[in-house]
Enzyme design. Structure first.
Site, PDB file in Angstrom:
ATOM      1  N   GLU A  82     -33.071 -22.889  -0.485  1.00  0.00           N
ATOM      2  CA  GLU A  82     -33.058 -21.826  -1.488  1.00  0.00           C
ATOM      3  C   GLU A  82     -31.617 -21.400  -1.732  1.00  0.00           C
ATOM      4  O   GLU A  82     -30.843 -21.217  -0.785  1.00  0.00           O
ATOM      5  CB  GLU A  82     -33.881 -20.629  -1.007  1.00  0.00           C
ATOM      6  CG  GLU A  82     -33.835 -19.421  -1.918  1.00  0.00           C
ATOM      7  CD  GLU A  82     -34.698 -18.264  -1.410  1.00  0.00           C
ATOM      8  OE1 GLU A  82     -35.688 -18.523  -0.697  1.00  0.00           O
ATOM      9  OE2 GLU A  82     -34.380 -17.094  -1.712  1.00  0.00           O
ATOM     10  N   GLU A  84     -28.921 -11.503  -6.210  1.00  0.00           N
ATOM     11  CA  GLU A  84     -29.984 -10.559  -5.893  1.00  0.00           C
ATOM     12  C   GLU A  84     -29.373  -9.168  -5.844  1.00  0.00           C
ATOM     13  O   GLU A  84     -28.262  -8.984  -5.352  1.00  0.00           O
ATOM     14  CB  GLU A  84     -30.629 -10.864  -4.549  1.00  0.00           C
ATOM     15  CG  GLU A  84     -31.386 -12.170  -4.493  1.00  0.00           C
ATOM     16  CD  GLU A  84     -32.046 -12.365  -3.131  1.00  0.00           C
ATOM     17  OE1 GLU A  84     -33.252 -12.101  -3.015  1.00  0.00           O
ATOM     18  OE2 GLU A  84     -31.337 -12.767  -2.195  1.00  0.00           O
TER      19      GLU A  84
END
Length: 434
Positions: A170, A175
């Protein structure tokens, strides 16, 4: 780095998911200087995926590019939202943006892992339509604000369905959690370095500014040897296989792109009385590019370059290329200066042909092709005045003018202004990077 979720994949999305990136930055040729300059003009950057979200207000995202996931499983993070495929949660605004909206749920029939869902939102991926190994992945986004909001721009490996998470890998390009309005996080997850143990770093805006106040550009450059993160063109983190230690580096296969807006969860915590709804994550564009100096693999084919270079650029007398006064204002002069290691001397030679510092680009003033045209710092605009190639002969060539970065009057004095000049092979046109 962030201490956050155990995983971000959705149970319903196991059969999907792949993405990509790149860390191409500079063209390294093996021929002579003249040939290098000729080749520089033919280097191309290939766009392999692009969505500028042009379309009528209220229309759905392009289904030829994006799939909308549905469900309220919590995605392994105890999130509170139910992802829908409705235009009430993901739609174009008619102004060239995708708007992902989180709302309080009014449908008692929507069930989440904890009971009737409290919120709806959207999660889009390109797993069925676009996957790529290595590249430059970039999106310009204005994030939401408030306790409990969790917008993200990220990628998952295409072998998720067969090897599971985190074995598939990932890459979190960006974020943001609501209780940190001025900070974003870039992280990778793999076997032995996932969840709270993911490898990452944070980037915080200066002067207490919030990311929700304006659009910002988030990107990764991903190559076989490194993944580099940037915000508004300013590099803030690089990870290499060495960072994984004895664990497997799993960033060697295609990944897909994901945009989502989660509400609540283990990392951001849940919304409280201070959080207003609806909240929006507004996406101006998503672009993926490669250059023609190397190879890449993915569903679209294409090619990619080598490795992004970040660090000092040193020239005649061992002096560093420097942004005068450390200012990020448009038009700030570029000069030679004693090497100090500060941000005004940290440059990134990117896969898109730019040379960046302090979030802006090395630029030839007025896009001039004349000998003696000065170089400056300027907002990145994609013009040929900001396109550069670094050759094996150690020339840094502006491809728009086909001329070399040059220290004026062959000087190595502190404060010497930099300019472009017909390439001569002299010492005042030779540069080392990193």
């Amino acid at each position: 780095m962030a201490v956050h979720r155990s995983r971000r994949w959705s149970f319903g999305g196991l059969a999907l998911l792949v993405s990509a990136g790149l860390a191409s930055a500079v063209l390294i040729n093996t021929s002579d200087a003249a040939t290098n300059r000729a080749n520089a003009a033919t280097v191309t950057t290939t766009t392999t995926f692009s969505d500028d979200f042009d379309g009528a207000a209220g229309s759905a995202p392009d289904s030829a590019k994006w799939s909308l996931e549905t469900g309220g499983s919590g995605n392994g993070n105890h999130e509170l939202e139910y992802y829908t495929n409705s235009t009430s949660n993901a739609a174009l605004d008619g102004k060239g943006d995708l708007v992902v909206t989180a709302r309080k749920n009014t449908d008692s029939g929507l069930q989440c892992w904890y009971g009737t869902c409290q919120y709806t939102s959207a999660r889009l991926n390109t797993a069925k339509t676009f996957t790529q190994k290595y590249g430059h992945f970039e999106s310009r986004i204005k994030v939401p604000k408030g306790q409990g909001v969790w917008p993200a721009f990220w990628m998952l490996g295409d072998d998720l369905g067969s090897v599971g998470w985190p074995g598939s890998g990932e890459i979190d390009v960006m974020e943001n959690v609501g209780y940190e309005p001025g900070t974003v996080h870039g992280t990778i997850h793999g076997p032995g370095y996932s969840g709270a143990g993911g490898l990452g770093a944070a980037y915080t805006l200066p002067n207490g500014t919030s990311f929700a106040d304006d659009f910002h550009t988030f990107a990764v450059d991903w190559s076989p040897s490194a993944i580099t993160w940037s915000v508004d063109g300013q590099t803030y983190e690089t990870r290499t296989p060495a960072d994984a230690g004895s664990n497997k580096w799993v960033f060697d296969h295609p990944f897909d792109i994901i945009l989502n807006f989660a509400v609540g969860g283990d990392w951001p915590g849940n919304p409280d009385s201070s959080t207003s709804f609806p909240q929006t994550m507004t996406v101006d564009y998503v672009h993926v590019t490669t250059s023609d100096s190397g190879s890449t693999s993915g569903s679209t084919g294409g090619s990619t370059g080598g490795t992004t270079r970040t660090g000092a650029i040193k020239g005649i007398g061992g002096m560093c290329v420097d942004v005068a006064g450390g200012s990020s204002d448009d038009g700030t002069p570029i000069q030679l200066h004693n090497c100090t290691g500060n941000d005004a001397q940290k440059w990134t030679l990117g896969s898109d042909g730019t040379v960046r510092a302090l979030g802006k680009c090395l630029d030839v003033k007025a896009a001039s092709h004349d000998d003696g045209a000065v170089v400056q710092l300027y907002t990145c605009n994609g013009t040929s005045a900001q396109q550069w190639t670094y050759t094996s002969a150690k020339d840094l060539t502006n491809t728009g003018a086909d001329k070399c970065l040059d220290a004026k009057d062959n000087s190595s004095a502190d404060g010497t202004r930099l300019q472009i000049w017909t390439c001569s092979g002299n010492a005042n046109q030779k540069w080392t990077v990193g």
